[in-house]
Design a protein around this motif. Structure first.
Motif, PDB file in Angstrom:
ATOM      1  N   VAL A 225       3.506  -5.047  -6.060  1.00  0.00           N
ATOM      2  CA  VAL A 225       3.206  -3.683  -6.497  1.00  0.00           C
ATOM      3  C   VAL A 225       3.262  -2.660  -5.365  1.00  0.00           C
ATOM      4  O   VAL A 225       3.641  -1.502  -5.581  1.00  0.00           O
ATOM      5  CB  VAL A 225       1.821  -3.631  -7.189  1.00  0.00           C
ATOM      6  CG1 VAL A 225       1.433  -2.200  -7.551  1.00  0.00           C
ATOM      7  CG2 VAL A 225       1.839  -4.496  -8.450  1.00  0.00           C
ATOM      8  N   SER A 226       2.914  -3.051  -4.148  1.00  0.00           N
ATOM      9  CA  SER A 226       2.799  -2.060  -3.069  1.00  0.00           C
ATOM     10  C   SER A 226       4.155  -1.690  -2.467  1.00  0.00           C
ATOM     11  O   SER A 226       5.108  -2.468  -2.492  1.00  0.00           O
ATOM     12  CB  SER A 226       1.873  -2.582  -1.972  1.00  0.00           C
ATOM     13  OG  SER A 226       2.372  -3.776  -1.424  1.00  0.00           O
ATOM     14  N   ASP A 227       4.208  -0.473  -1.931  1.00  0.00           N
ATOM     15  CA  ASP A 227       5.371  -0.032  -1.161  1.00  0.00           C
ATOM     16  C   ASP A 227       5.223  -0.429   0.305  1.00  0.00           C
ATOM     17  O   ASP A 227       6.195  -0.738   0.979  1.00  0.00           O
ATOM     18  CB  ASP A 227       5.520   1.494  -1.263  1.00  0.00           C
ATOM     19  CG  ASP A 227       5.719   1.950  -2.698  1.00  0.00           C
ATOM     20  OD1 ASP A 227       6.779   1.657  -3.261  1.00  0.00           O
ATOM     21  OD2 ASP A 227       4.801   2.584  -3.252  1.00  0.00           O
ATOM     22  N   THR A 228       3.982  -0.387   0.773  1.00  0.00           N
ATOM     23  CA  THR A 228       3.664  -0.730   2.159  1.00  0.00           C
ATOM     24  C   THR A 228       2.424  -1.612   2.172  1.00  0.00           C
ATOM     25  O   THR A 228       1.498  -1.398   1.382  1.00  0.00           O
ATOM     26  CB  THR A 228       3.377   0.529   2.996  1.00  0.00           C
ATOM     27  OG1 THR A 228       4.535   1.371   2.982  1.00  0.00           O
ATOM     28  CG2 THR A 228       3.040   0.184   4.436  1.00  0.00           C
ATOM     29  N   ILE A 229       2.423  -2.588   3.062  1.00  0.00           N
ATOM     30  CA  ILE A 229       1.231  -3.423   3.250  1.00  0.00           C
ATOM     31  C   ILE A 229       0.720  -3.221   4.667  1.00  0.00           C
ATOM     32  O   ILE A 229       1.488  -3.234   5.638  1.00  0.00           O
ATOM     33  CB  ILE A 229       1.528  -4.908   2.998  1.00  0.00           C
ATOM     34  CG1 ILE A 229       1.890  -5.128   1.522  1.00  0.00           C
ATOM     35  CG2 ILE A 229       0.333  -5.778   3.385  1.00  0.00           C
ATOM     36  CD1 ILE A 229       2.221  -6.560   1.171  1.00  0.00           C
ATOM     37  N   ILE A 230      -0.578  -3.005   4.779  1.00  0.00           N
ATOM     38  CA  ILE A 230      -1.254  -2.920   6.073  1.00  0.00           C
ATOM     39  C   ILE A 230      -2.132  -4.155   6.215  1.00  0.00           C
ATOM     40  O   ILE A 230      -2.989  -4.424   5.355  1.00  0.00           O
ATOM     41  CB  ILE A 230      -2.115  -1.646   6.167  1.00  0.00           C
ATOM     42  CG1 ILE A 230      -1.225  -0.404   6.239  1.00  0.00           C
ATOM     43  CG2 ILE A 230      -3.053  -1.702   7.367  1.00  0.00           C
ATOM     44  CD1 ILE A 230      -1.996   0.912   6.184  1.00  0.00           C
ATOM     45  N   TYR A 231      -1.910  -4.915   7.277  1.00  0.00           N
ATOM     46  CA  TYR A 231      -2.764  -6.066   7.569  1.00  0.00           C
ATOM     47  C   TYR A 231      -3.721  -5.683   8.684  1.00  0.00           C
ATOM     48  O   TYR A 231      -3.295  -5.329   9.790  1.00  0.00           O
ATOM     49  CB  TYR A 231      -1.931  -7.279   7.982  1.00  0.00           C
ATOM     50  CG  TYR A 231      -2.767  -8.398   8.561  1.00  0.00           C
ATOM     51  CD1 TYR A 231      -3.742  -9.037   7.793  1.00  0.00           C
ATOM     52  CD2 TYR A 231      -2.597  -8.812   9.883  1.00  0.00           C
ATOM     53  CE1 TYR A 231      -4.516 -10.054   8.327  1.00  0.00           C
ATOM     54  CE2 TYR A 231      -3.365  -9.831  10.418  1.00  0.00           C
ATOM     55  CZ  TYR A 231      -4.326 -10.444   9.642  1.00  0.00           C
ATOM     56  OH  TYR A 231      -5.103 -11.446  10.179  1.00  0.00           O
ATOM     57  N   MET A 232      -5.024  -5.706   8.383  1.00  0.00           N
ATOM     58  CA  MET A 232      -6.041  -5.360   9.366  1.00  0.00           C
ATOM     59  C   MET A 232      -6.728  -6.610   9.889  1.00  0.00           C
ATOM     60  O   MET A 232      -6.982  -7.565   9.144  1.00  0.00           O
ATOM     61  CB  MET A 232      -7.084  -4.405   8.773  1.00  0.00           C
ATOM     62  CG  MET A 232      -6.543  -3.015   8.493  1.00  0.00           C
ATOM     63  SD  MET A 232      -7.819  -1.853   7.896  1.00  0.00           S
ATOM     64  CE  MET A 232      -8.915  -1.773   9.328  1.00  0.00           C
TER      65      MET A 232
END
Length: 266
Positions: A225-232
């Motif tokens: 679903v996401s356009d961008t993924i941020i891994y924190m």
């Protein structure tokens, strides 16, 4: 120009550094998924964006205009903070519905209070509270229809399943027409069989062009679903990019280990 731009957000709780310099931006209509282990700073970042926590350092800009600057925050009035908060809608993992009100009143209460203040100041688009209430009521009916709960308008939260309560919470967040809709682990309090109905609503919101930030542990959902993924990890953005990049070609050893652990649990 990006719709939302976050620069160097830092947040300490006492001597504990929770956010250590967060930078990211997103365009209108984007869906950004934030993933990471517990304690990585995901929820604190969302709370900072929604002005429920105050960053110690950094700026938040919307449509090129700074709505938060830590250096000048002490000069910001409570009224300005309330107005800035309206740019963001937050859906909590534990629903946070008002138990004493029925479903429809949960949707209309904040909007009516807001318009009441505007009417007093002479800045409302409505002539009086009655006209405002009629429009807000019709909008609430439409939102409940969109999340598939028209028949539950007069029910109380205690009469709903967890999935239904979360769909009401989503509709309530949408009622104030935020620029960015934020979700904090929207399915973590749900049984697996109820998770799908909430994720379906979020997919439909994406198809409708809503701008969203979703903190999630649902890896398949983030991937699809996401356009961008941020891994924190440990209060920083360890890696960010497209779902294809992060899931198929992760560069960070921490991300590789996180993904391995996450998919082993599925």
């Amino acid at each position: 120009m990006s719709l939302l731009e976050v620069k160097n957000i830092r947040k300490n709780f006492g001597k504990t550094q929770v956010l250590k310099g967060i930078d990211f931006s997103m365009e209108k209509g984007d869906v950004v998924a934030i993933i990471g282990s517990s304690g990585s700073g995901k929820t604190t970042l969302l709370r900072c964006l929604n002005f429920l926590e105050t960053p110690d350092v950094g700026t938040i800009s919307l449509n090129g205009e700074a709505i938060f600057d830590a250096e000048n925050h002490k000069k910001t009035s409570d009224e300005e903070i309330r107005q800035n908060r309206l740019h963001f809608g937050l859906v909590f993992q534990s629903f946070n519905l008002f138990p004493q009100y029925n479903v429809k009143r949960n949707l209309t209460l904040a909007a009516e209070l807001l318009e009441g203040e505007k009417i007093k100041k002479g800045i409302s688009q409505y002539k009086n509270k009655k006209e405002a209430s009629e429009v807000i009521s019709k909008k609430a009916d439409l939102l409940l229809s969109e999340v598939g709960l028209s028949e539950k308008a007069l029910s109380y939260p205690c009469e709903l399943s967890g999935g239904q309560q979360q769909r009401v919470a989503i509709a309530r967040a949408l009622a104030l027409e935020p620029d960015v809709l934020c979700f904090d682990e929207p399915t973590s309090a749900l049984d697996p069989e109820l998770t799908g109905e909430v994720l379906k609503v979020i997919r439909e919101l994406k198809n409708a062009g809503k701008t969203m930030i979703v903190v999630t542990h649902e890896m398949e959902f983030a991937k699809n679903v996401s356009d961008t993924i941020i891994y924190m990890a440990d209060g920083v953005i360890e890696e960010a990019g497209s779902p294809k990049d992060l899931f198929e070609n992760p560069k960070s050893e921490k991300l590789k280990a996180f993904l391995k652990s996450s998919f082993e649990k599925i």
